[in-house]
Design a protein around this motif. Sequence first.
Motif, short mmCIF file in Angstrom:
data_model
loop_
_atom_site.label_atom_id
_atom_site.label_comp_id
_atom_site.label_asym_id
_atom_site.label_seq_id
_atom_site.Cartn_x
_atom_site.Cartn_y
_atom_site.Cartn_z
N GLY A 1 25.98 34.94 38.94
CA GLY A 1 26.93 35.11 37.84
C GLY A 1 28.25 35.70 38.31
N ASP B 1 32.58 32.71 34.53
CA ASP B 1 32.28 32.05 33.25
C ASP B 1 31.54 30.74 33.43
OD1 ASP B 1 33.50 34.10 31.94
OD2 ASP B 1 35.43 33.09 31.72
N LYS B 2 31.63 30.14 34.61
CA LYS B 2 30.96 28.86 34.85
C LYS B 2 29.43 29.00 34.83
CE LYS B 2 34.76 26.99 37.64
NZ LYS B 2 35.17 26.48 38.98
N ALA B 3 28.93 30.23 34.98
CA ALA B 3 27.49 30.45 34.98
C ALA B 3 26.87 30.22 33.61
CB ALA B 3 27.17 31.87 35.45
N SER B 4 27.68 30.00 32.60
CA SER B 4 27.17 29.82 31.24
C SER B 4 26.26 28.59 31.12
CB SER B 4 28.32 29.71 30.24
OG SER B 4 29.15 28.61 30.56
N LYS C 1 22.60 29.51 30.75
CA LYS C 1 22.12 30.27 29.59
C LYS C 1 21.03 29.55 28.80
CE LYS C 1 23.56 32.78 25.45
NZ LYS C 1 24.69 33.23 24.61
N TYR D 1 19.32 33.94 32.53
CA TYR D 1 20.04 34.68 31.50
C TYR D 1 20.96 35.72 32.13
CZ TYR D 1 20.50 35.72 26.53
OH TYR D 1 20.98 35.83 25.25
N ASP E 1 24.22 34.34 33.38
CA ASP E 1 25.20 34.20 32.31
C ASP E 1 25.78 35.56 31.91
OD1 ASP E 1 26.54 32.79 30.00
OD2 ASP E 1 25.22 34.13 28.90
N GLY F 1 28.08 36.83 34.62
CA GLY F 1 29.24 35.96 34.64
C GLY F 1 30.20 36.30 33.52
N THR F 2 29.65 36.77 32.41
CA THR F 2 30.47 37.12 31.24
C THR F 2 31.00 38.54 31.32
OG1 THR F 2 29.18 35.61 29.85
CG2 THR F 2 30.50 37.29 28.73
N SER G 1 21.66 39.03 22.84
CA SER G 1 21.97 39.32 24.24
C SER G 1 21.52 40.72 24.65
CB SER G 1 23.48 39.16 24.48
OG SER G 1 24.22 39.99 23.60
#
Length: 428
Positions: free
Chosen positions: A32, A37-40, A43, A204, A207, A210-211, A369
């Motif tokens: 992540g 953000d690409k790791a979304s 999810k 998870y 994501d 990553g966020t 989350s």
Amino acid sequence: MTTANRSGRSALANYRDPIILITFCILGAILGLVLGDKASFLKPIGQIFLNLLFCLIVPLIFFSIAGSIANTKDTGKVGKMIGYTLIIFVLTATISGGLILLVTHFTGVPTTFTAPAAAAQAAGKPVTIADQIVNTLTVGDLPLLISRFHVLPLIILTIFFGICVSMIGEAAKPVVNWMNAMSLVCYKMVAILMKAAPIGLGAYFADLTGTYGIDLLKTYGSAMLVFYTVVFVYFFVFLGFYAWLAAGTWGVKNYFRVILAPALTALGTRSSAATIPLQMEACDKLGVPRDISSVVVSMGATCHMDGACIAVVYSEVLATTLFGHPLAGFDFILALFLGVAASVATSSVPGGGAAGETMIVSVFHLPESAFPILLMVIELFDPGCTLLNSCGDTVVSMLITRIFHGKDWYKKNLNADAAGKEALTYEH
């Protein structure tokens, strides 16, 4: 192969699953951080795992707790002993939960991570204390009860149902057998599903990091430092104090003399049940009668969870702070109550940690989350939880012995005939 080598491998085997889970979560977190953000895109994999787990929470709680209560038929002295034991279990759990609340009140929550405003807004609260009590303990319609969003009302009704089945007796035997069988089915489903936990939670966490970035990982490190410091203090200060209440300075000195082997076993196996033989042996050496230790230690393996209460209450403080709604006013009482309820009522349920975290998410109206974040926290806290959970059973056995045999019980050689064990001699 020597006994030492076998013991070492056994301890490592007991840590295998959490090591794998934590490794995948770390790998997911690293992924992540690299992808951002690409790791979304990962999810949905984690969400599928969580959704399957959420669907199992309600039947797992209902059949496990109701079946256990329905099977209970203790009367007379044993019933009285169980009553005293449960009272002490609840009192010590309350003290442990109060300790972590006190610590976090003065030290604050060590976190550099805060959920975005959009996620935090999901954590709305009832306007009044009265509404909060009603909405926490009850629901207005049965379909609402069959939901992970209302775990505490579900547990309350489940306990009521189990008591009523037990009161009916023989006529309700088919119901008891059905619940026992359904419990086994639920256990198997959870066991199979948890095989996918490393992949699901790893995805998870990819994501999440990553966020939210590296601040989430810093939060875990800070949380572990606080938690294990409190565990250390509780083990030596509070368990020592309970031993003093049971048998004065003799109790303190000899409790810590016999508790080392059970303590190391608890850390090595992460299982209160695995320490039962060693706890029984420790009680024998202390002179606790077998008719007391056999009941208290066995009960304690499933419903005496001081360490779990510390972990649950700390998780509540951490999660509500992370998502922008730190505890205030009545929330502290609610947090302590939920900590005791989650540690005692769901402790005998396989996957009980997940049930406890679901309770936190539902009662404090946290976003989904929050669930994997809390689940990871409990996994990291688990060895310390088991240490306090299991070692507390021996000291409660000492307290129950004092209640039934007086303050000088340790001078009476009450357990001289227990399996050839020699009780520790009283030193003048």
